[in-house]
Design an enzyme around this catalytic site. Sequence first.
Site, PDB file in Angstrom:
ATOM      1  N   GLU A  47       0.829  -1.210   0.000  1.00 48.70           N
ATOM      2  CA  GLU A  47       0.000   0.000   0.000  1.00 48.70           C
ATOM      3  C   GLU A  47       0.861   1.257   0.000  1.00 48.70           C
ATOM      4  O   GLU A  47       1.598   1.521   0.940  1.00 48.70           O
ATOM      5  CB  GLU A  47      -0.942   0.020   1.213  1.00 48.70           C
ATOM      6  CG  GLU A  47      -1.803   1.280   1.248  1.00 48.70           C
ATOM      7  CD  GLU A  47      -2.902   1.244   2.314  1.00 48.70           C
ATOM      8  OE1 GLU A  47      -3.563   2.293   2.485  1.00 48.70           O
ATOM      9  OE2 GLU A  47      -3.109   0.200   2.958  1.00 48.70           O
ATOM     10  N   LYS A 105      -1.830  -1.609  -3.659  1.00 50.79           N
ATOM     11  CA  LYS A 105      -2.938  -0.801  -3.156  1.00 50.79           C
ATOM     12  C   LYS A 105      -2.506   0.663  -3.167  1.00 50.79           C
ATOM     13  O   LYS A 105      -2.016   1.192  -2.184  1.00 50.79           O
ATOM     14  CB  LYS A 105      -3.332  -1.248  -1.738  1.00 50.79           C
ATOM     15  CG  LYS A 105      -4.502  -0.441  -1.156  1.00 50.79           C
ATOM     16  CD  LYS A 105      -5.018  -1.025   0.154  1.00 50.79           C
ATOM     17  CE  LYS A 105      -6.098  -0.118   0.745  1.00 50.79           C
ATOM     18  NZ  LYS A 105      -6.765  -0.700   1.923  1.00 50.79           N
TER      19      LYS A 105
END
Length: 340
Positions: free
Chosen positions: A179, A221
């Site tokens: 992420e 992400k």
Amino acid sequence: MSSYAQELQSTVQAMMTDGKGILAMDESKGTCDRRFEKLNIPTTEERRRTYRELILTTPHLADFISSAILFDETIRQSTQAGVPFVKFMQNIGIIPGIKLDLGAKDLAACPGEKVTEGLDGLRDRIAEYYQIGARFAKWRAVITIDTDTPSETCLVANAHALARYAALCQEGGLVPIVETEVLIDGNHTIDRCYEVTERTLQVTFDQLKLNRVDLERIILKPSMVLSGANCSEQASVEKVVEMTVRCLQNNVPDAVPGIAFLSGGQSIERATAHLNLINAQYAAQCPWTVTFSYARAIQQPALDYWHGDDANIPTAQQLLLHRAKLNSAACQGKYTPEME
């Protein structure tokens, strides 16, 4: 190659099932309590457990959600009937995942910048979570845009941590979600956000390759390319989508199987509209599956309605399912504002 290679491959494929997304319900105890406080909900473990049960037991959730990221407290909890959440999820076909990072801390010698911690003892933690039943994990790096930030120091420190986490995950049987959140806070233009997002992705993939991470068995992400929240000129949905897709096409290797966007600071409807247009207009040009890994953009209406009163659970669950359904449609480029 990891001895878990085949299992990791199967997990990625299941997580990236067409029309399904990843539910981020991994808010730390502190974050969850802050949300409860705003609504005057008691900040107890039992109330947090009840709220998580409300989410996971929503009827038909697995029709639109492939997997869910849990927090350490949540992965050890059970339903009121005594069924461990992990077992309950496995039974309905939702893959359990775990947030592995220990939060963003101030980065020494870099004022205003953060580095995510949690590498110490990570191999053992991964082994324990795998035993409990987790099959994927998440680690979040946060990048701030300001006049002098992000520094290269900050980008490399965060990317290095992400890469070491990802390598350890693959060694231990968990698919790593990588992420990279470029924060929406600030008055920067969308062009500045593009520059920073591009550099963040470049440095991250350099480090992933350097640390021998198998790119075919990760999920990225990222945040979308957006105008800063305080920027006087807010980019249109079309502009956001065009610049986001261009940035990803130029910087994310084709080997990556899936991209699951975070909703980071966007309004609930805008997060869905952006995801929809990406898939409606650009799906054919994208080598990766493009889906969502939203938290607030799926949960917030349900949390607001529940308000800590269990008599409200059935309606709160309907609101949760509605948002999951709309974002599922957006994964397929089939969402329209009329569906709201």
